[in-house]
Design an enzyme around this catalytic site. Structure first.
Site, PDB file in Angstrom:
ATOM      1  N   LEU A  47       0.857  -1.181   0.000  1.00 49.46           N
ATOM      2  CA  LEU A  47       0.000   0.000   0.000  1.00 49.46           C
ATOM      3  C   LEU A  47       0.894   1.232   0.000  1.00 49.46           C
ATOM      4  O   LEU A  47       1.880   1.291   0.741  1.00 49.46           O
ATOM      5  CB  LEU A  47      -0.891   0.037   1.251  1.00 49.46           C
ATOM      6  CG  LEU A  47      -2.296  -0.534   1.189  1.00 49.46           C
ATOM      7  CD1 LEU A  47      -2.998  -0.314   2.518  1.00 49.46           C
ATOM      8  CD2 LEU A  47      -3.119   0.062   0.063  1.00 49.46           C
ATOM      9  N   ASP A  48       0.543   2.240  -0.806  1.00 52.37           N
ATOM     10  CA  ASP A  48       1.294   3.485  -0.792  1.00 52.37           C
ATOM     11  C   ASP A  48       1.274   4.101   0.607  1.00 52.37           C
ATOM     12  O   ASP A  48       0.295   3.920   1.351  1.00 52.37           O
ATOM     13  CB  ASP A  48       0.680   4.488  -1.774  1.00 52.37           C
ATOM     14  CG  ASP A  48       0.888   4.094  -3.228  1.00 52.37           C
ATOM     15  OD1 ASP A  48       1.798   3.284  -3.495  1.00 52.37           O
ATOM     16  OD2 ASP A  48       0.137   4.601  -4.087  1.00 52.37           O
ATOM     17  N   PRO A  49       2.311   4.856   0.970  1.00 49.07           N
ATOM     18  CA  PRO A  49       2.316   5.507   2.293  1.00 49.07           C
ATOM     19  C   PRO A  49       1.086   6.368   2.556  1.00 49.07           C
ATOM     20  O   PRO A  49       0.581   6.414   3.682  1.00 49.07           O
ATOM     21  CB  PRO A  49       3.587   6.369   2.252  1.00 49.07           C
ATOM     22  CG  PRO A  49       4.492   5.645   1.306  1.00 49.07           C
ATOM     23  CD  PRO A  49       3.585   5.071   0.243  1.00 49.07           C
ATOM     24  N   LEU A  50       0.575   7.048   1.512  1.00 47.75           N
ATOM     25  CA  LEU A  50      -0.568   7.944   1.705  1.00 47.75           C
ATOM     26  C   LEU A  50      -1.907   7.206   1.719  1.00 47.75           C
ATOM     27  O   LEU A  50      -2.948   7.829   1.929  1.00 47.75           O
ATOM     28  CB  LEU A  50      -0.580   9.011   0.607  1.00 47.75           C
ATOM     29  CG  LEU A  50       0.684   9.883   0.491  1.00 47.75           C
ATOM     30  CD1 LEU A  50       0.475  10.988  -0.531  1.00 47.75           C
ATOM     31  CD2 LEU A  50       1.073  10.470   1.836  1.00 47.75           C
ATOM     32  N   ALA A  51      -1.889   5.893   1.508  1.00 49.27           N
ATOM     33  CA  ALA A  51      -3.112   5.088   1.550  1.00 49.27           C
ATOM     34  C   ALA A  51      -3.293   4.481   2.940  1.00 49.27           C
ATOM     35  O   ALA A  51      -2.335   4.254   3.669  1.00 49.27           O
ATOM     36  CB  ALA A  51      -3.053   3.986   0.509  1.00 49.27           C
TER      37      ALA A  51
END
Length: 302
Positions: A47-51
């Protein structure tokens, strides 16, 4: 004087983590592994850090079931902010284009069917895909122009949750390899405007959903030992999306040594592309059935 390292345990199971915002998947795995003193850990799908949302973390023997979970259906809820395109297709990047066009709800709903089924998608330049041995995001951050080829992805469903002139919330059910940031970019383009993802939450991965999720705070609050271990799900839960075949004691012994076994009984399958076998509820192996024989691919030591 250095503190002694905690002894690592051969613990197996799944922590279905609700990954917090601005936290990398690698950081999340490291934190969970440390909290549970696990000897071995990995995750099923970055998962992306911002997700935020579902990050299945496999401990011990559950790591052998990571491929099955990664191949599972995923559900994402995401917000498109209209009028700005960014280098990363999310809020992390620099704005590279703007538009005064704000799509009406009817126009948005009318375009969504174009994005269901098997469609072609060009991944974002800022992605982990390798180009000549280098990660695309490393090349993009170094200032190089990255043009990734389109590739087929599967989208089972996409629906509008809420809409306003400035942003829209959608939910997508999709297969492996789908980039939601690219989906938002392409939907905006189809509507004659630009947009980027401002929020992203993964609500399901394979058999795991938000209902199964625990937070890092819940793990930290649980007392180390039995209370914290109780937050783990069994290894077998990660295999719920593929067929289970139950073996008898003799068959189980053979499979535990990595040997193929002939399946017997009136309902024994002749051919199965992917399955797992068990004995008294315990996972023994994943593999496939060919000409009535179960052939193990990965053997579990539980």
């Amino acid at each position: 004087m250095n503190q002694p390292r905690s002894k690592k345990r051969a613990i197996s199971g799944w922590v279905v983590l609700n990954k917090p915002y601005d936290f990398t998947s690698t950081q999340a795995v490291g934190k969970v592994r440390w909290l549970l003193s696990a000897a071995k850990a990995g995750h099923a799908g970055t998962l992306d850090p911002l997700a935020t949302g579902i990050l299945p973390i496999a401990l011990g023997e559950a790591t052998k079931a990571v491929p099955q979970v990664q191949d599972g259906i995923k559900v994402y809820r995401f917000t498109i902010g209209w009028g700005k395109a960014t280098t990363t297709d999310d809020t992390e990047g620099e704005v590279v284009a703007t538009s005064d066009v704000r799509p009406e709800q009817g126009a948005l709903e009318a375009v969504l069917p174009r994005f269901t089924g098997t469609i072609m998608q060009r991944p974002p330049a800022f992605s982990a895909i390798k180009v000549d041995g280098e990660r695309a995001y490393d090349l993009a951050r170094a200032g190089e122009t990255v043009e990734l080829a389109e590739r087929p992805i599967d989208i089972d469903a996409i629906e509008l949750v809420s809409h306003s002139p400035e942003e829209s919330v959608l939910e997508v059910t999709c297969g492996k390899g789908t980039y939601v940031r690219a989906l938002a970019r392409d939907i905006a383009e189809a509507l004659g405007t630009v947009g980027h993802v401002t929020k992203l939450h993964r609500a399901a991965v394979g058999p795991f959903t938000d209902d199964d999720a625990v937070s890092i705070e819940e793990l930290e609050a649980a007392e180390a030992g039995e209370a914290r271990d109780a937050l783990l799900l069994p290894v077998s839960v990660g295999l719920e999306d593929i067929e289970e075949i139950r073996l008898d004691a003799g068959q189980a012994k053979a499979v535990s040594h990595g040997n193929a076994v002939l399946l017997t009984g009136a309902n024994a399958p002749v051919s199965v592309d992917e399955c797992w076998v068990s004995f008294k509820g315990k996972v023994l192996a994943t593999g496939h059935v060919e000409f009535g024989q179960f052939k193990p691919g990965r053997v579990f030591n539980l």
